[in-house]
Design a protein around this motif. Structure first.
Motif, PDB file in Angstrom:
ATOM      1  N   LEU A   1       0.825  -1.217   0.000  1.00 29.94           N
ATOM      2  CA  LEU A   1       0.000   0.000   0.000  1.00 29.94           C
ATOM      3  C   LEU A   1       0.856   1.262   0.000  1.00 29.94           C
ATOM      4  N   GLU A   2       1.971   1.227   0.715  1.00 30.71           N
ATOM      5  CA  GLU A   2       2.867   2.382   0.730  1.00 30.71           C
ATOM      6  C   GLU A   2       3.398   2.681  -0.673  1.00 30.71           C
ATOM      7  N   PHE A   3       3.781   1.633  -1.387  1.00 34.92           N
ATOM      8  CA  PHE A   3       4.239   1.824  -2.768  1.00 34.92           C
ATOM      9  C   PHE A   3       3.120   2.358  -3.654  1.00 34.92           C
ATOM     10  N   LEU A   4       1.920   1.828  -3.494  1.00 32.86           N
ATOM     11  CA  LEU A   4       0.797   2.273  -4.319  1.00 32.86           C
ATOM     12  C   LEU A   4       0.449   3.737  -4.054  1.00 32.86           C
ATOM     13  N   VAL A   5       0.513   4.147  -2.796  1.00 30.03           N
ATOM     14  CA  VAL A   5       0.277   5.561  -2.473  1.00 30.03           C
ATOM     15  C   VAL A   5       1.357   6.431  -3.098  1.00 30.03           C
ATOM     16  N   ALA A   6       2.608   5.978  -3.015  1.00 28.71           N
ATOM     17  CA  ALA A   6       3.704   6.740  -3.629  1.00 28.71           C
ATOM     18  C   ALA A   6       3.495   6.875  -5.128  1.00 28.71           C
ATOM     19  N   GLY A   7       3.070   5.807  -5.793  1.00 27.17           N
ATOM     20  CA  GLY A   7       2.794   5.877  -7.226  1.00 27.17           C
ATOM     21  C   GLY A   7       1.685   6.861  -7.544  1.00 27.17           C
ATOM     22  N   ASP A   8       0.635   6.869  -6.717  1.00 30.00           N
ATOM     23  CA  ASP A   8      -0.459   7.823  -6.923  1.00 30.00           C
ATOM     24  C   ASP A   8       0.014   9.264  -6.740  1.00 30.00           C
ATOM     25  N   ILE A   9       0.843   9.488  -5.747  1.00 28.77           N
ATOM     26  CA  ILE A   9       1.359  10.841  -5.496  1.00 28.77           C
ATOM     27  C   ILE A   9       2.226  11.298  -6.668  1.00 28.77           C
ATOM     28  N   ILE A  10       3.110  10.437  -7.126  1.00 31.63           N
ATOM     29  CA  ILE A  10       3.968  10.799  -8.262  1.00 31.63           C
ATOM     30  C   ILE A  10       3.129  11.122  -9.482  1.00 31.63           C
ATOM     31  N   ARG A  11       2.147  10.273  -9.765  1.00 28.70           N
ATOM     32  CA  ARG A  11       1.298  10.478 -10.935  1.00 28.70           C
ATOM     33  C   ARG A  11       0.511  11.782 -10.826  1.00 28.70           C
ATOM     34  N   THR A  12      -0.028  12.067  -9.664  1.00 30.47           N
ATOM     35  CA  THR A  12      -0.866  13.249  -9.495  1.00 30.47           C
ATOM     36  C   THR A  12      -0.050  14.531  -9.502  1.00 30.47           C
ATOM     37  N   VAL A  13       1.053  14.554  -8.784  1.00 31.77           N
ATOM     38  CA  VAL A  13       1.837  15.782  -8.645  1.00 31.77           C
ATOM     39  C   VAL A  13       2.681  16.059  -9.883  1.00 31.77           C
ATOM     40  N   ALA A  14       3.309  15.022 -10.428  1.00 27.29           N
ATOM     41  CA  ALA A  14       4.249  15.244 -11.526  1.00 27.29           C
ATOM     42  C   ALA A  14       3.614  15.149 -12.903  1.00 27.29           C
ATOM     43  N   VAL A  15       2.578  14.324 -13.060  1.00 26.54           N
ATOM     44  CA  VAL A  15       2.031  14.089 -14.394  1.00 26.54           C
ATOM     45  C   VAL A  15       0.830  14.970 -14.687  1.00 26.54           C
ATOM     46  N   SER A  16      -0.166  14.943 -13.822  1.00 33.84           N
ATOM     47  CA  SER A  16      -1.395  15.697 -14.106  1.00 33.84           C
ATOM     48  C   SER A  16      -1.894  16.451 -12.876  1.00 33.84           C
ATOM     49  N   PRO A  17      -1.235  17.544 -12.533  1.00 32.24           N
ATOM     50  CA  PRO A  17      -1.614  18.281 -11.321  1.00 32.24           C
ATOM     51  C   PRO A  17      -2.833  19.193 -11.531  1.00 32.24           C
ATOM     52  N   THR A  18      -4.027  18.606 -11.574  1.00 34.16           N
ATOM     53  CA  THR A  18      -5.260  19.398 -11.653  1.00 34.16           C
ATOM     54  C   THR A  18      -5.962  19.311 -10.310  1.00 34.16           C
ATOM     55  N   PHE A  19      -6.895  20.229 -10.081  1.00 39.07           N
ATOM     56  CA  PHE A  19      -7.640  20.209  -8.825  1.00 39.07           C
ATOM     57  C   PHE A  19      -8.437  18.903  -8.676  1.00 39.07           C
ATOM     58  N   THR A  20      -8.971  18.413  -9.771  1.00 34.84           N
ATOM     59  CA  THR A  20      -9.728  17.166  -9.726  1.00 34.84           C
ATOM     60  C   THR A  20      -8.827  15.996  -9.354  1.00 34.84           C
ATOM     61  N   SER A  21      -7.651  15.910  -9.979  1.00 38.06           N
ATOM     62  CA  SER A  21      -6.750  14.796  -9.681  1.00 38.06           C
ATOM     63  C   SER A  21      -6.213  14.876  -8.252  1.00 38.06           C
ATOM     64  N   VAL A  22      -5.991  16.081  -7.755  1.00 42.67           N
ATOM     65  CA  VAL A  22      -5.534  16.230  -6.371  1.00 42.67           C
ATOM     66  C   VAL A  22      -6.646  15.817  -5.400  1.00 42.67           C
ATOM     67  N   GLY A  23      -7.882  16.153  -5.731  1.00 38.01           N
ATOM     68  CA  GLY A  23      -9.012  15.736  -4.897  1.00 38.01           C
ATOM     69  C   GLY A  23      -9.173  14.231  -4.878  1.00 38.01           C
ATOM     70  N   VAL A  24      -9.042  13.613  -6.047  1.00 34.02           N
ATOM     71  CA  VAL A  24      -9.116  12.148  -6.118  1.00 34.02           C
ATOM     72  C   VAL A  24      -7.970  11.537  -5.337  1.00 34.02           C
ATOM     73  N   LEU A  25      -6.781  12.105  -5.450  1.00 35.26           N
ATOM     74  CA  LEU A  25      -5.634  11.617  -4.691  1.00 35.26           C
ATOM     75  C   LEU A  25      -5.906  11.698  -3.192  1.00 35.26           C
ATOM     76  N   ALA A  26      -6.491  12.795  -2.746  1.00 34.80           N
ATOM     77  CA  ALA A  26      -6.791  12.952  -1.321  1.00 34.80           C
ATOM     78  C   ALA A  26      -7.725  11.851  -0.831  1.00 34.80           C
ATOM     79  N   VAL A  27      -8.729  11.522  -1.622  1.00 34.44           N
ATOM     80  CA  VAL A  27      -9.656  10.454  -1.242  1.00 34.44           C
ATOM     81  C   VAL A  27      -8.941   9.104  -1.220  1.00 34.44           C
TER      82      VAL A  27
END
Length: 111
Positions: free
Chosen positions: A54-80
């Motif tokens: 799970l730690e790796f999966l969260v890290a992958g989500d953070i990398i994808r959201t912050v570095a690849v597609s930093p939109t408000f929607t993607s950040v909100g989905v990441l938060a959930v």
């Protein structure tokens, strides 16, 4: 960066699968030897592999959201997603150790 996030996600899945297979193998060996506490040890090992994965999966989500597609929607989905995975991690930690993650273990309180 997309490739990196996918690699981190893949590493998380590999950690979960390999950890579960390893725990199953160890449990089978312990069952053949008729050792005590097989089920408890099996649950602990599987839980730990899930936590690490799970730690790796969260890290992958953070990398994808912050570095690849930093939109408000993607950040909100990441938060959930992070909130759900954090809840799962805390629940697994409680299940594995029998105490909350912020509580000291018996060994730490004896120091």
């Amino acid at each position: 960066m997309e490739l990196v996030s996918r690699a981190v996600d893949a590493a998380g899945v590999v950690v979960i699968v390999v950890g579960t297979l390893w725990a199953t193998l160890l449990a089978a060996v312990r069952l053949r030897r008729r050792q005590a506490g097989v089920y408890r040890g099996y649950r602990r090992r599987v839980g730990r592999s899930i936590l690490l994965g799970l730690e790796f999966l969260v890290a992958g989500d953070i990398i994808r959201t912050v570095a690849v597609s930093p939109t408000f929607t993607s950040v909100g989905v990441l938060a959930v997603i992070v909130a759900i995975r954090t809840f799962l991690s805390i629940s697994l930690e409680l299940e594995i150790t029998g105490r909350w993650p912020w509580q000291k273990s018996v060994a730490e309180t004896d120091d």
